[in-house]
Structures are given as structure tokens and as C-alpha cells.
Scaffold this motif. Structure first.
Motif, mmCIF file in Angstrom:
data_model
loop_
_atom_site.group_PDB
_atom_site.id
_atom_site.type_symbol
_atom_site.label_atom_id
_atom_site.label_comp_id
_atom_site.label_asym_id
_atom_site.label_seq_id
_atom_site.Cartn_x
_atom_site.Cartn_y
_atom_site.Cartn_z
ATOM 1 N N ARG A 116 0.835 -1.211 0.000
ATOM 2 C CA ARG A 116 0.000 0.000 0.000
ATOM 3 C C ARG A 116 0.865 1.254 0.000
ATOM 4 O O ARG A 116 0.539 2.255 -0.651
ATOM 5 C CB ARG A 116 -0.914 -0.007 1.222
ATOM 6 N N ASN A 212 -8.248 -2.097 -1.337
ATOM 7 C CA ASN A 212 -8.636 -2.624 -0.028
ATOM 8 C C ASN A 212 -9.825 -3.568 -0.144
ATOM 9 O O ASN A 212 -9.876 -4.617 0.520
ATOM 10 C CB ASN A 212 -8.964 -1.474 0.928
ATOM 11 N N SER A 213 -10.783 -3.205 -0.993
ATOM 12 C CA SER A 213 -11.961 -4.043 -1.177
ATOM 13 C C SER A 213 -11.575 -5.391 -1.782
ATOM 14 O O SER A 213 -12.018 -6.451 -1.308
ATOM 15 C CB SER A 213 -12.974 -3.331 -2.082
ATOM 16 N N CYS A 214 -10.735 -5.370 -2.820
ATOM 17 C CA CYS A 214 -10.306 -6.609 -3.473
ATOM 18 C C CYS A 214 -9.501 -7.487 -2.515
ATOM 19 O O CYS A 214 -9.657 -8.719 -2.496
ATOM 20 C CB CYS A 214 -9.472 -6.291 -4.709
ATOM 21 N N TRP A 215 -8.654 -6.864 -1.724
ATOM 22 C CA TRP A 215 -7.813 -7.615 -0.790
ATOM 23 C C TRP A 215 -8.667 -8.353 0.244
ATOM 24 O O TRP A 215 -8.471 -9.546 0.493
ATOM 25 C CB TRP A 215 -6.838 -6.667 -0.109
ATOM 26 N N GLU A 216 -9.642 -7.648 0.809
ATOM 27 C CA GLU A 216 -10.507 -8.270 1.812
ATOM 28 C C GLU A 216 -11.351 -9.384 1.196
ATOM 29 O O GLU A 216 -11.536 -10.454 1.806
ATOM 30 C CB GLU A 216 -11.407 -7.212 2.465
ATOM 31 N N LYS A 217 -11.861 -9.156 0.002
ATOM 32 C CA LYS A 217 -12.676 -10.176 -0.661
ATOM 33 C C LYS A 217 -11.842 -11.415 -0.984
ATOM 34 O O LYS A 217 -12.314 -12.544 -0.853
ATOM 35 C CB LYS A 217 -13.284 -9.602 -1.948
ATOM 36 N N TYR A 218 -10.598 -11.192 -1.404
ATOM 37 C CA TYR A 218 -9.735 -12.322 -1.749
ATOM 38 C C TYR A 218 -9.424 -13.165 -0.521
ATOM 39 O O TYR A 218 -9.480 -14.399 -0.571
ATOM 40 C CB TYR A 218 -8.440 -11.813 -2.383
ATOM 41 N N LEU A 219 -9.095 -12.511 0.593
ATOM 42 C CA LEU A 219 -8.793 -13.239 1.819
ATOM 43 C C LEU A 219 -9.998 -14.059 2.275
ATOM 44 O O LEU A 219 -9.865 -15.216 2.688
ATOM 45 C CB LEU A 219 -8.382 -12.270 2.933
ATOM 46 N N LEU A 220 -11.189 -13.453 2.170
ATOM 47 C CA LEU A 220 -12.406 -14.138 2.597
ATOM 48 C C LEU A 220 -12.722 -15.298 1.653
ATOM 49 O O LEU A 220 -13.044 -16.409 2.108
ATOM 50 C CB LEU A 220 -13.568 -13.141 2.625
ATOM 51 N N LYS A 225 -4.691 -16.148 5.198
ATOM 52 C CA LYS A 225 -4.112 -14.999 5.870
ATOM 53 C C LYS A 225 -3.244 -14.220 4.888
ATOM 54 O O LYS A 225 -2.881 -14.738 3.825
ATOM 55 C CB LYS A 225 -3.292 -15.455 7.076
ATOM 56 N N GLU A 226 -2.878 -13.008 5.269
ATOM 57 C CA GLU A 226 -2.142 -12.125 4.372
ATOM 58 C C GLU A 226 -0.855 -12.767 3.862
ATOM 59 O O GLU A 226 -0.529 -12.679 2.680
ATOM 60 C CB GLU A 226 -1.840 -10.801 5.072
#
Length: 286
Positions: A116, A212-220, A225-226
Motif C-alpha cells: 500500500r 482494499n476491497s479486493c484484498w478483503e474479498k480475496y482473503l475471505l 491470511k495475508e
């Protein structure tokens, strides 16, 4: 627009244009062709970013990796070798390599916060490079004697402007000096870009909220984990969404200038062809 009609455009002693649109639709190819005609100055935004605004960051990153190798570390500490990026208009890999990809360090990924941070550095650098356009228009004519000017932008310009805002500061500044030309791709072009990216995924710059939206969706979606994210898989997964995210932003920018299709651009073989194409777009009120 700085040219109100096809007649104004054809008769203008100084033709100044700015290309924008998805990466891979011909902006740099067209810019190179105009430059090769001899009387067009080619201002590459990505080259400016990589040399003026991020050159030290890119070189320092390469040095940090070299310092992890004992043999190279000793040579660097004694000033026995020099490390720098060999960036050119047609080789912008040093910028992409610095941006990197987020995810598992063992697969070449960056921690998401560092990723980021680099994205923000790129955002500031791109805005600064775009803001330098007027300076380079003056410099290209005053110093080098070029009557015509082309600004070759990166695919992420749409992330930092709002085409629906008539007072957008950056678009207002750019349109004061250049005719903004949107290179519009078809659905077939989009699918080809996705296939090309899937074969060789490359780093991109994203609007922070979108990333941020894509990152959270991908993790879910992947229940991971990151540090477990496969960097290439993440950016492949994100790419098609990024194109869909950018499309309406490009379309909103279109009202600030004219639109030509990627197919029309592919048929251009000379500066005269290009001048005719733009004149036609102005006549049609695109």
C-alpha cells in the motif's frame, strides 16, 4: 477543448494531444510512431515517473536486495559497483518491479502495508508527472524546437481524476494544454488483455479503496491470511475487476476530449493518418 473544430485542429501550427485508456491498446505504439515522424515530442508519463519521481526509490530497492548477497554487499560498500535502473520508453519494468505484488514473501510477495505504501508513492508520482505536462510542452518547443507534442499516459490516470467533476483540477489543467484523446477498446480487446495478463501478470496501480476491497474479498474467498496469499494469483484475480472498475471512469473522462477506437488506432500508419483520424473525431463531436 483547445481545438473547437476539425478545421482548427488541421490548421493549428502546434498540435498537442494526450492519450489515455487501458494499457495495451496502442498509446505508446502511436506515440512512438508520431515521434519517429520527426516533429512530435513524446512525453511518457511512466518514464517520467521512473526517472524523476521514483528513480531513487527503485535504485534503493535494488541495492537493498543486493546488500543481502555478501559478494555484492562488499562491492557496494566500497563503491566498486553501481546499481541503477535502465528504464526506457519501451522498458518500464523497473517501475513495475518496484511496485511489486502483495502476498507470500517466499513467492516474491510484499507485506500488504508495504505494498500500500508503494502504491501511494506511485499515485503521488503519477499526479506529479501529469502535472509536469505544461512544463514539457514549453520545454519541447523552446529547447528542442518541436512544434507538436504527445503525452503518453499510463492506464491508471483514471484512478486519480473524476471525469464527472467539471472542476477536477488535474483534468482542467491537462485540457488547458492538450486535446485529451480516449483510446477505447471493445469487449474483444478487454478479453484479450485479460488473457495476456493471465499469461504474464504484471504489477498495477490501484485506487486505494478498490485495492482494499479486493484484498478483503480475496482473503475471505480463499480463507487465507495475508502472508499465505499467492501474489500472482491475487493480481490475476483482481485484474478483470480492475478493468471493469476503470471502464466507467474512462468513459466519464471522455467528455473532456474526443474518442477514437483501438481498431482505428491500429489502422494509423503515419502522422497524416493520425491528424485525419482526430479531425474525423472532432467532426463527429466525440
Amino acid at each position: 477543448m483547445i481545438y473547437n473544430s476539425a478545421k482548427d485542429w488541421r490548421e493549428a501550427p502546434h498540435k498537442r494531444v494526450l492519450f489515455y485508456g487501458m494499457s495495451g491498446l496502442g498509446k505508446t505504439h502511436l506515440s512512438n510512431m508520431l515521434r519517429d515522424q520527426g516533429d512530435w515530442f513524446h512525453y511518457s508519463i511512466d518514464y517520467r515517473i521512473g526517472t524523476r519521481y521514483m528513480g531513487e526509490l527503485i535504485a534503493d530497492n535494488a541495492k537493498a536486495h543486493a546488500m543481502q548477497v555478501p559478494f555484492l554487499r562488499d562491492l557496494l560498500l566500497t563503491d566498486s559497483i553501481y546499481i541503477g535502473s535502465n528504464i526506457t520508453f519501451n522498458n518500464l519494468a523497473p517501475v513495475s518491479s518496484y511496485l511489486g505484488k502483495p502476498g507470500d514473501p517466499s513467492k516474491g510477495g510484499l507485506p500488504i502495508e508495504e505494498y500500500r505504501h508503494r502504491q501511494e508513492q506511485f499515485r503521488q508520482a503519477e499526479i506529479a508527472a501529469l502535472s509536469d505536462t505544461a512544463h514539457f510542452i514549453d520545454r519541447s518547443e523552446r529547447l528542442y524546437g518541436y512544434p507538436n507534442f504527445v503525452c503518453d499516459t499510463g492506464g491508471s490516470i483514471c484512478e486519480w481524476v473524476d471525469g464527472n467533476d467539471p472542476d477536477d483540477m488535474l483534468l482542467t489543467e491537462l485540457s488547458r494544454h492538450c486535446l485529451l484523446i480516449y483510446l477505447q477498446g471493445s469487449d474483444a480487446h478487454t478479453q484479450e488483455l485479460i488473457r495476456r495478463f493471465d499469461r504474464a501478470p504484471k504489477p498495477m496501480a490501484y485506487q486505494p479503496e478498490f485495492l482494499n476491497s479486493c484484498w478483503e474479498k480475496y482473503l475471505l474467498k480463499n480463507n487465507c491470511k495475508e502472508g499465505d496469499v499467492d501474489p500472482d494469483d491475487f493480481i490475476r484475480w483482481t485484474y478483470a475487476s480492475a478493468l471493469a472498475h476503470r471502464q466507467p471512469r474512462y468513459e466519464a473522462m471522455a467528455k473532456w476530449g474526443v474518442t477514437v477506437t483501438a481498431s482505428q488506432v491500429a489502422a494509423v500508419r503515419s502522422a497524416d493518418d493520425f491528424i485525419t483520424l482526430v479531425a474525423s473525431a472532432l467532426e463527429q463531436g466525440n
